[in-house]
Scaffold this active site. Structure first.
Site, short mmCIF file in Angstrom:
data_model
loop_
_atom_site.label_atom_id
_atom_site.label_comp_id
_atom_site.label_asym_id
_atom_site.label_seq_id
_atom_site.Cartn_x
_atom_site.Cartn_y
_atom_site.Cartn_z
N PHE A 42 -17.74 8.24 32.12
CA PHE A 42 -16.47 8.34 31.80
C PHE A 42 -16.02 9.63 31.21
O PHE A 42 -15.13 10.21 31.48
CB PHE A 42 -15.86 7.34 31.06
CG PHE A 42 -15.83 5.85 31.80
CD1 PHE A 42 -14.75 5.88 32.84
CD2 PHE A 42 -16.45 4.79 31.84
CE1 PHE A 42 -14.54 4.57 33.79
CE2 PHE A 42 -16.53 3.73 32.54
CZ PHE A 42 -15.48 3.56 33.55
N ALA B 106 -23.33 12.87 17.61
CA ALA B 106 -21.80 12.77 17.45
C ALA B 106 -21.77 12.01 15.89
O ALA B 106 -20.59 12.09 15.29
CB ALA B 106 -21.16 12.16 18.49
N ALA C 132 -21.77 6.21 24.32
CA ALA C 132 -22.43 4.86 24.58
C ALA C 132 -23.87 5.16 24.25
O ALA C 132 -24.44 6.23 24.43
CB ALA C 132 -22.39 4.54 26.03
N TYR D 133 -14.23 -2.14 27.46
CA TYR D 133 -14.21 -3.06 28.56
C TYR D 133 -14.09 -4.64 28.02
O TYR D 133 -14.15 -4.85 27.10
CB TYR D 133 -15.67 -3.02 29.17
CG TYR D 133 -15.75 -3.92 30.38
CD1 TYR D 133 -15.19 -3.64 31.49
CD2 TYR D 133 -16.64 -4.94 30.39
CE1 TYR D 133 -15.28 -4.39 32.66
CE2 TYR D 133 -16.65 -5.69 31.67
CZ TYR D 133 -16.07 -5.50 32.87
OH TYR D 133 -16.19 -6.14 33.74
N TYR E 83 -20.55 -10.50 27.70
CA TYR E 83 -19.87 -9.18 27.35
C TYR E 83 -18.84 -9.43 26.13
O TYR E 83 -19.29 -9.36 24.88
CB TYR E 83 -19.14 -8.57 28.38
CG TYR E 83 -18.91 -7.00 27.88
CD1 TYR E 83 -19.82 -6.03 28.49
CD2 TYR E 83 -17.77 -6.91 27.34
CE1 TYR E 83 -19.70 -4.80 27.97
CE2 TYR E 83 -17.55 -5.56 27.05
CZ TYR E 83 -18.56 -4.58 27.19
OH TYR E 83 -18.46 -3.43 26.66
N VAL F 192 -21.20 1.58 37.52
CA VAL F 192 -22.53 1.76 37.65
C VAL F 192 -22.56 3.29 36.65
O VAL F 192 -22.22 4.27 37.10
CB VAL F 192 -23.35 2.03 38.85
CG1 VAL F 192 -24.43 2.62 38.71
CG2 VAL F 192 -23.20 0.77 39.63
P1 NAI Z 1 -22.96 7.17 29.72
O1 NAI Z 1 -24.32 6.60 29.12
O2 NAI Z 1 -22.58 7.57 30.98
O3 NAI Z 1 -22.24 8.25 28.67
C1 NAI Z 1 -22.50 8.26 27.38
C2 NAI Z 1 -22.13 9.60 26.62
O4 NAI Z 1 -22.35 9.57 25.22
C3 NAI Z 1 -23.18 10.60 27.16
O5 NAI Z 1 -22.26 11.98 27.29
C4 NAI Z 1 -23.86 10.87 25.96
O6 NAI Z 1 -24.76 12.31 26.02
C5 NAI Z 1 -23.38 10.63 24.85
N1 NAI Z 1 -23.95 10.20 23.54
C6 NAI Z 1 -24.77 8.99 23.38
N2 NAI Z 1 -25.25 9.00 22.07
C7 NAI Z 1 -24.76 10.06 21.31
C8 NAI Z 1 -24.82 10.66 20.50
N3 NAI Z 1 -25.59 10.13 19.32
N4 NAI Z 1 -24.22 11.95 20.09
C9 NAI Z 1 -23.51 12.54 20.97
N5 NAI Z 1 -23.31 11.93 22.26
C10 NAI Z 1 -23.93 10.91 22.42
O7 NAI Z 1 -21.76 5.98 29.38
P2 NAI Z 1 -20.44 5.50 29.92
O8 NAI Z 1 -20.69 4.26 30.79
O9 NAI Z 1 -19.74 6.34 30.52
O10 NAI Z 1 -19.80 4.86 28.85
C11 NAI Z 1 -18.86 5.58 27.86
C12 NAI Z 1 -17.75 4.42 27.14
O11 NAI Z 1 -16.95 3.93 28.44
C13 NAI Z 1 -18.56 3.36 26.39
O12 NAI Z 1 -17.83 2.97 25.29
C14 NAI Z 1 -18.42 2.15 27.41
O13 NAI Z 1 -18.55 0.96 26.62
C15 NAI Z 1 -17.16 2.35 28.13
N6 NAI Z 1 -17.10 1.79 29.27
C16 NAI Z 1 -18.12 1.75 30.34
C17 NAI Z 1 -17.81 0.95 31.18
C18 NAI Z 1 -18.85 0.94 32.48
O14 NAI Z 1 -19.03 -0.06 33.29
N7 NAI Z 1 -19.71 1.98 32.55
C19 NAI Z 1 -16.52 0.18 31.66
C20 NAI Z 1 -15.72 0.19 30.44
C21 NAI Z 1 -15.90 0.89 29.51
#
Ligand code: NAI
Length: 398
Positions: free
Chosen positions: A53, A113, A142, A226, A236, A275
């Site tokens: 996202f 971060a 995440a 979510y 969840y 995904v």
């Molecule tokens: P993702 O794994 O694709 O992206 C996570 C991002 O966080 C990446 O850019 C990663 O480099 C960064 N990151 C992780 N640890 C870090 C740290 N210590 N320092 C700096 N950057 C760090 O995950 P996704 O799925 O895009 O999740 C993002 C948000 O969206 C989360 O809060 C998740 O709960 C939420 N979300 C996800 C859904 C899904 O189905 N995938 C649905 C609804 C919400």
């Protein structure tokens, strides 16, 4: 060197740089043809900018009508003797190239971060490139760990609370359905998940920006969340992750009050299940994703991260005078996912789905394709038999 997909369970151990470039370009092409973002922000900080996202938000805000400059924070690894590096590393590089070609600033800060050091780097970048102020912060981290600062870590756990829950995962390496019994989380695991994925760090980031006078008038901040339908609640919403998300929602209200001094707002945006590198990790959620993809594609309402983020900015956050929210002040990007006709079909599919028919009943092909694409694989236009020059890639800096 020829790069092959290497998958261990639900984790990709390799990434293809050319495919990552293609994925970035496809998302840019989509937002250029989509309903544009009007009156959008010009200076944006994205925490978690390199995949899922966060990357989609960055692409939408730069190329989808707002012409924003961005600072992106992420935790990724580059090429080394251990391997070619992570997909997010290349996403950062190719996004920046495209943004610069379009005359936009794109600053990548790769680091933790949660750390003070990264906060300082961000404040300095805001001073240097954004004339000291930021208009929008997207919080899209995440992760499974957060340092406590004394060499110890809080760790998040994806577990139910109170009672054990059974659910299935699909192992992407073996393509097998695996039934699992998830034991309830301990108090320490509940607390750890709240620390890692709850609202505390988001609030601390906004406080840091406020205290350094980096918040522009009319500033907005959005964290991604979510909720999901009732069938997913045991694993969840009623589990450790859901508790952290509820905390995030409460934080959005506290921040919203704080930001009224700047004519600003804070929101949690509840997104669709998709995904991503993070979501395939959630035990019990994969059968739901298979049924959901199957149903929403059939009904013509399926969206990926990029469609979700473009719609968030063009028709919710910046599209109208007032931001549409539900009774709990949440922006509902899961509106199409939760439509009764979608959920009725999903429930019917899940009732029948098991280890021998999940590939037929659910959109397994789409699920697998989406996972491969996240790591730069599975694109027809990329010649995967062509060797990749790791030396040249090592010279590319995010
Ligand atoms: P993702 O794994 O694709 O992206 C996570 C991002 O966080 C990446 O850019 C990663 O480099 C960064 N990151 C992780 N640890 C870090 C740290 N210590 N320092 C700096 N950057 C760090 O995950 P996704 O799925 O895009 O999740 C993002 C948000 O969206 C989360 O809060 C998740 O709960 C939420 N979300 C996800 C859904 C899904 O189905 N995938 C649905 C609804 C919400």
């Amino acid at each position: 060197m020829i790069i092959e997909p290497i998958i261990s369970g639900v984790v990709a151990k390799s990434a293809h740089p050319e495919g990552c470039k293609k994925a970035v370009d496809d998302q840019i092409a989509y937002v250029k043809s989509a309903n544009p973002i009007k009156n959008g922000p010009k200076r944006v900080l994205i925490l978690g900018a390199s995949s899922g996202f966060g990357l989609a938000a960055r692409i939408a805000l730069t190329f989808g009508g707002a012409d924003a400059d961005t600072i992106g924070v992420s935790f990724e690894r580059g090429p080394s003797e251990k391997g070619v590096g992570s997909a997010g590393w290349y996403n950062n590089i190719y996004f920046k190239q495209r943004a610069n070609q379009a005359g936009r600033r794109a600053i990548n800060i790769v680091g933790d971060a949660f750390s003070q050091d990264v906060r300082e780097q961000v404040i300095e970048a805001i001073e240097t490139y954004f004339e000291g102020e930021v208009d929008l912060v997207i919080y899209s981290l995440a992760t499974g760990v957060r340092p406590k600062g004394d060499g110890e870590f809080w760790r998040s756990a994806i577990k139910p609370i109170g009672e054990a829950v059974s659910g299935a995962s699909i192992n992407l390496e073996t393509q097998q359905w695996e039934n699992k019994l998830l034991e309830p989380a301990t108090d320490e695991e509940i607390e750890g998940t709240l620390k890692v994925m709850g609202g505390e760090d988001w609030e601390s980031w906004i406080d840091t920006l406020v205290n350094s006078d980096s918040v522009a008038n009319g500033f907005k901040t959005v964290a991604l969340s979510y909720v999901g339908p009732e069938i997913t609640h045991p694993i969840y919403l009623d589990g450790t992750l859901g508790r952290a998300k509820v905390d995030l929602h409460q934080t959005s209200h506290a921040l919203n009050l704080e930001l009224s001094n700047f004519d600003g707002n804070a929101y949690a945006a509840v997104c669709k299940a998709l995904v991503t590198k993070a979501s395939v990790f959630i035990p019990g959620l994969t059968p739901y994703l298979l049924a959901l993809y199957q149903t929403m594609k059939e009904q013509g309402t399926h969206e990926e991260c990029i469609q979700q983020m473009q719609r968030l900015f063009s028709s919710k956050l910046y599209g109208s005078e007032t931001v549409p929210v539900d009774g709990e002040r949440l922006i509902r990007m899961d509106d199409w996912e939760l439509q009764p006709e979608v959920q009725a079909k999903v429930t019917m599919l899940l009732d029948q789905m098991n280890e021998s028919n999940f590939k037929q009943l659910g959109d397994f092909e789409g699920f697998q394709q989406a996972f491969l694409n996240l790591n730069g694989f599975g694109f027809d236009e990329v010649d995967y038999s062509s060797p990749v020059d790791i030396e040249a890639l090592s010279r590319l800096k995010p």
